[in-house]
Write an enzyme that holds these catalytic residues in place. Sequence first.
Site, short mmCIF file in Angstrom:
data_model
loop_
_atom_site.label_atom_id
_atom_site.label_comp_id
_atom_site.label_asym_id
_atom_site.label_seq_id
_atom_site.Cartn_x
_atom_site.Cartn_y
_atom_site.Cartn_z
CB ILE A 190 -0.92 0.01 1.16
CG1 ILE A 190 -1.89 -1.27 1.16
CG2 ILE A 190 -1.80 1.20 1.07
CD1 ILE A 190 -2.62 -1.57 2.44
N GLY A 232 2.81 -6.16 8.10
CA GLY A 232 2.46 -4.66 7.75
C GLY A 232 1.72 -4.58 6.69
CG ASP A 233 2.39 -1.43 3.64
OD1 ASP A 233 3.59 -2.06 3.99
OD2 ASP A 233 2.69 -0.41 2.90
CD GLU A 234 6.12 -7.58 1.46
OE1 GLU A 234 6.73 -8.22 0.63
OE2 GLU A 234 6.58 -7.45 2.60
#
Length: 319
Positions: A190, A232-234
């Site tokens: 993201i 996280g955002d992965e």
Amino acid sequence: MFITGVVLTDTRTASVVTVFGILTVVLTLGGVVCRRRPDRLPRVTWLLAPFFGAAMVSILNLFTSDASIGAQFYYLWPVLYSANFLGRVANYLVLATVSAGSAMVLFPVEGANQGLSDWTSLTVAMIVTAIVVSSLRLRNDRLREVLETQAYADPLTGVANRRAFDGELARAVAWANRSSVPIALMTIDIDYFKKINDTWGHAIGDMALQAVADALRSVARREDDVVGRLGGDEFVVLLRMDRMEARRAADEIRAAAAAIDSLPGGPPGLSIGVAVLPDHAGNAGELAAASDAALYEAKQGGRGRTAMAHPPTSTSIAV
């Protein structure tokens, strides 16, 4: 069988000792094979085992004219086995087989009145045993499903966690190598996710993660497709498709993310790296590395982009 049929019996004859001795050896050897080399046996073996056991108990009890409680007690083994390992229909059939086998012994040996009483008691006891064991098995199965879900799913988004995804990736690569069918791995970040958290708070950041996960699932909707969150955002998406299909799927993901309207800061941007086996890699590690490298190219190119990996001898480019 050897203890009850040979050692403890009061009517020890040569024929009884011979029959029980041979059966003891044969069944012991069969048990060793089942224990040590179950893969060598056909799958139907495990379905037929309790019926064979019930028939064996009935035949031996009839052969020795033994209608004692101890002899009937051996019917517990096929009942416990089927209740633990087989389905509902098989349980019913095993109970019917045990009941019929018991009747075949009790009525001729004990007569109608006593035979009916003992047969009814035995049948009821076996049914109750099967119900209790089956209920405990069902509870155990449900608990195992909950624990597996907790162990392999990301608690925030519900998609596969890293542990689960690594296993799915290894299985998919093995399948692709066997079948010569390509698979595509997308690694997705993201854009400016830290800014979302800093501006709107972590609650909105969590909402963004959930919304992106939903967008990924809307594209990876086939049975063999897998969506995972590595942390996280992965995110990662595993699809069974070639390079051109993967590019179109990336466009669909981008469109699904652009349609998110539940966040105060608007739809989140995505950077996507795509790698395909066998075009860009030959194993799971190389495929993950190629997808990561393509994602890096997408970020270096200005974010909000899709990068397709090149073969190992080339570099990845952003498109």
